[in-house]
Every structure is written in structure tokens, then in C-alpha cells.
Design a protein around this motif. Sequence first.
Motif, PDB file in Angstrom:
ATOM      1  N   UNK A  54      13.864  80.606  48.938  1.00  0.00           N
ATOM      2  CA  UNK A  54      13.952  80.085  50.301  1.00  0.00           C
ATOM      3  C   UNK A  54      15.339  79.486  50.509  1.00  0.00           C
ATOM      4  N   UNK A  55      16.158  80.159  51.281  1.00  0.00           N
ATOM      5  CA  UNK A  55      17.560  79.768  51.395  1.00  0.00           C
ATOM      6  C   UNK A  55      17.732  78.329  51.879  1.00  0.00           C
ATOM      7  N   UNK A  56      16.827  77.890  52.775  1.00  0.00           N
ATOM      8  CA  UNK A  56      17.040  76.558  53.330  1.00  0.00           C
ATOM      9  C   UNK A  56      16.821  75.444  52.326  1.00  0.00           C
ATOM     10  N   UNK A  57      16.239  75.777  51.175  1.00  0.00           N
ATOM     11  CA  UNK A  57      16.063  74.767  50.133  1.00  0.00           C
ATOM     12  C   UNK A  57      17.155  74.840  49.066  1.00  0.00           C
ATOM     13  N   UNK A  58      18.031  75.860  49.167  1.00  0.00           N
ATOM     14  CA  UNK A  58      19.016  76.053  48.096  1.00  0.00           C
ATOM     15  C   UNK A  58      20.335  75.356  48.407  1.00  0.00           C
ATOM     16  N   UNK A  59      20.860  74.651  47.413  1.00  0.00           N
ATOM     17  CA  UNK A  59      22.212  74.098  47.531  1.00  0.00           C
ATOM     18  C   UNK A  59      22.884  74.358  46.194  1.00  0.00           C
ATOM     19  N   UNK A  60      24.187  74.117  46.132  1.00  0.00           N
ATOM     20  CA  UNK A  60      24.868  74.352  44.855  1.00  0.00           C
ATOM     21  C   UNK A  60      24.872  73.117  43.958  1.00  0.00           C
ATOM     22  N   UNK A  61      24.177  72.054  44.366  1.00  0.00           N
ATOM     23  CA  UNK A  61      24.059  70.882  43.480  1.00  0.00           C
ATOM     24  C   UNK A  61      22.583  70.631  43.164  1.00  0.00           C
ATOM     25  N   UNK A  62      22.364  70.079  41.968  1.00  0.00           N
ATOM     26  CA  UNK A  62      20.985  69.739  41.598  1.00  0.00           C
ATOM     27  C   UNK A  62      20.687  68.339  42.117  1.00  0.00           C
ATOM     28  N   UNK A  63      19.809  68.282  43.075  1.00  0.00           N
ATOM     29  CA  UNK A  63      19.481  67.029  43.753  1.00  0.00           C
ATOM     30  C   UNK A  63      18.643  66.122  42.838  1.00  0.00           C
ATOM     31  N   UNK A  64      18.939  64.845  42.866  1.00  0.00           N
ATOM     32  CA  UNK A  64      18.091  63.868  42.173  1.00  0.00           C
ATOM     33  C   UNK A  64      16.834  63.661  43.020  1.00  0.00           C
ATOM     34  N   UNK A 111      31.000  60.387  42.255  1.00  0.00           N
ATOM     35  CA  UNK A 111      30.964  59.761  40.926  1.00  0.00           C
ATOM     36  C   UNK A 111      29.631  60.010  40.212  1.00  0.00           C
ATOM     37  N   UNK A 112      28.688  60.655  40.910  1.00  0.00           N
ATOM     38  CA  UNK A 112      27.377  61.021  40.338  1.00  0.00           C
ATOM     39  C   UNK A 112      26.442  59.825  40.115  1.00  0.00           C
ATOM     40  N   UNK A 113      26.398  58.939  41.091  1.00  0.00           N
ATOM     41  CA  UNK A 113      25.392  57.886  41.072  1.00  0.00           C
ATOM     42  C   UNK A 113      24.014  58.547  41.229  1.00  0.00           C
ATOM     43  N   UNK A 114      22.974  57.956  40.626  1.00  0.00           N
ATOM     44  CA  UNK A 114      21.646  58.580  40.723  1.00  0.00           C
ATOM     45  C   UNK A 114      20.957  58.279  42.048  1.00  0.00           C
ATOM     46  N   UNK A 115      21.015  57.010  42.475  1.00  0.00           N
ATOM     47  CA  UNK A 115      20.344  56.617  43.729  1.00  0.00           C
ATOM     48  C   UNK A 115      21.330  55.847  44.601  1.00  0.00           C
ATOM     49  N   UNK A 116      21.393  56.219  45.890  1.00  0.00           N
ATOM     50  CA  UNK A 116      22.126  55.408  46.869  1.00  0.00           C
ATOM     51  C   UNK A 116      21.077  54.679  47.707  1.00  0.00           C
ATOM     52  N   UNK A 117      21.179  53.352  47.712  1.00  0.00           N
ATOM     53  CA  UNK A 117      20.272  52.542  48.523  1.00  0.00           C
ATOM     54  C   UNK A 117      20.998  52.087  49.781  1.00  0.00           C
ATOM     55  N   UNK A 118      20.452  52.476  50.924  1.00  0.00           N
ATOM     56  CA  UNK A 118      20.952  51.920  52.182  1.00  0.00           C
ATOM     57  C   UNK A 118      20.159  50.626  52.366  1.00  0.00           C
ATOM     58  N   UNK A 119      20.678  49.568  51.757  1.00  0.00           N
ATOM     59  CA  UNK A 119      19.945  48.308  51.694  1.00  0.00           C
ATOM     60  C   UNK A 119      20.045  47.538  53.000  1.00  0.00           C
ATOM     61  N   UNK A 120      19.029  46.696  53.226  1.00  0.00           N
ATOM     62  CA  UNK A 120      19.144  45.820  54.400  1.00  0.00           C
ATOM     63  C   UNK A 120      20.138  44.690  54.118  1.00  0.00           C
ATOM     64  N   UNK A 121      20.729  44.691  52.898  1.00  0.00           N
ATOM     65  CA  UNK A 121      21.885  43.825  52.624  1.00  0.00           C
ATOM     66  C   UNK A 121      23.045  44.186  53.545  1.00  0.00           C
ATOM     67  N   UNK A 160      26.720  62.153  53.912  1.00  0.00           N
ATOM     68  CA  UNK A 160      27.736  62.194  52.852  1.00  0.00           C
ATOM     69  C   UNK A 160      27.193  62.654  51.513  1.00  0.00           C
ATOM     70  N   UNK A 161      25.900  62.477  51.310  1.00  0.00           N
ATOM     71  CA  UNK A 161      25.334  62.605  49.953  1.00  0.00           C
ATOM     72  C   UNK A 161      24.695  63.977  49.738  1.00  0.00           C
ATOM     73  N   UNK A 162      25.125  64.637  48.680  1.00  0.00           N
ATOM     74  CA  UNK A 162      24.557  65.949  48.334  1.00  0.00           C
ATOM     75  C   UNK A 162      23.609  65.842  47.143  1.00  0.00           C
ATOM     76  N   UNK A 163      23.935  64.939  46.212  1.00  0.00           N
ATOM     77  CA  UNK A 163      23.222  64.940  44.938  1.00  0.00           C
ATOM     78  C   UNK A 163      22.242  63.774  44.772  1.00  0.00           C
TER      79      UNK A 163
END
Length: 272
Positions: free
Chosen positions: A1-11, A43-53, A82-85
Motif C-alpha cells: 500500500x503506497x500510502x503507508x510506505x516511506x523511506x524511513x522506519x517510523x518509531x 538526530x534520531x530521537x525516539x519520541x518527540x513530545x509536544x508538551x504543554x510545557x 517536520x518529523x519523519x521517524x
Amino acid sequence: MAYLQTDVTKVTTRVLQNMKNRGEKIAMLTAYDFSMASLLDRAKIDIVLVGDSAANVMEGYNTTLPITLDEMIVYGSSVVRAVKRALVVVDMPFGTYQGNSKMALASAIRIMKETGADAVKLEGGEEVLESVQRILSAGIPVMGHLGLTPQSINKFGTYAVRATEEEEAERVVKDAHILEEAGCFAIVLEKIPAKLAARIAQEVRIPIIGIGAGPEVDGQVLVLQDMLGITLQFKPRYLRVYGTFGEDICNAVRRYITDVKSQDFPNEHEQY
Ligand code: KIV
């Protein structure tokens, strides 16, 4: 399914669970805008938190209470673009899930639809269980947040370390089990004794991400501006500062001001 394919392995939440299972630590940072989130993902962070901070570091409020759902959606969608991975988690702001579970689900759906995030985070244990269950039943992954829960600052009256007394410590343990059983994919533990956090990380199967909760948990999270040395006045014991970007930015701005005033900028190569 093309719409699920990207060139990065998503966390994904499953990737995070596998990391816990094999003992690989999870690295999580906050971000609120496109430029910073791009760098974290690079930089390959695992999780980006859009915090209420964001209420504190982006908007200058003393607490996280004033930030709105609309504002979190603007920050969240900027980060998602911005985030792919990395896995992107958006905080549910104060007042958007505590009232009742229908309201909680409506808020979570708005976040997922309008930001494209992968998951939501909310604060509390048993008292928000119904909301957690309802959000999960709509297929939305939920990250819990226990210990120091900044949205309850007016109840606590202080940002000091939580759960130092046995009764509160046992409540945090119980809440962690409740959130795990409900189906949360991970839990943030903020500012609790390291021994207690280690016990919880041992007892529950899902990843435990600590902030001021010691080393024996499954991952760590910090607020980006704090760890980059931008929020110069904020120096809690748990914080490790990895840069002097506050000073660096001031110095760059000072040099720019000098160049403009001395008419050194722009020179003949910096014009058309
Ligand atoms: O809002 C936030 O940045 C957070 C982290 C401190 C975990 O909830």
C-alpha cells in the motif's frame, strides 16, 4: 500500500515496547515548532513530545494551565510536518479531558485529526481512567503521566519532588498498574524518588519514561529549551544541560547589532 510506505522506519508504540523488552533505553525530548523538531528527528530521537510545557517556554506563563487546545494543535501540527521517524505525542491541555470522557475523546480526536500526531498524553491515574479508556477505545494511543503532574500545581502548591511518603508512593504504583491495564502504551514519571520509579519500571510491562525519576527506568525525557541551556533561570537537580545556546544566541544577536550599527552589514557581497 503506497500510502503507508516511506523511506524511513517510523518509531511506533510497538517499536518502543520492543526497546523496553530488550533493555534499550528510549530518548524523548519536547519540541513545539518545525525547525527544532526537524533537528531532533535528524538526530534520531525516539519520541518527540509536544508538551504543554509550551505554555512556559513558548508562551511565558508560570504554569501549564492557560494553554489551549487550539494552541496545542498549532504546535502539534508544526512538529508533525517536520518529523519523519520519531513517534510524535501531543499533550492534552488542562481542561480538555478532566471534565468527562466524552469531552476527552472529542479533544483527543481533534488533536489526532488536526495535527497528524501518533498519540496523546494526559496527566493522572484512576481519576482520569474513564477518559483514558474512551480515548483508547477510539484507537488513539495514550501515554500516561504520573508523579509531579504540573496541571495539578494548584492542588500540590509546589513543584517539589512527589511521592516521598508511602501513601502517595503506593498511589503512584497503583495508578501505573491501572494505566497499564487500561492499555496505555507508556507512562511518564515526573520528579519521584529513583527507587520508586525503578520499582514501577520493573513491575509494569509498558515503557516508563522518567524526568527526575532516576536511571532505572526505560527512557528519559527533558524539555528541549532546558537541556540546550536556553531557559537559563531553570536549574532543577535532575537537569543535565547539553549546550550554551542561550548565551550563544545572545552573543550572535549582539554581534549582529554591532555589525548593523557600524554599517559593516551588509557588505558588497551581501547585496544585489
Ligand atoms: O509538558 C511537558 O514538557 C511534559 C514533560 C515534562 C514530560 O509533560
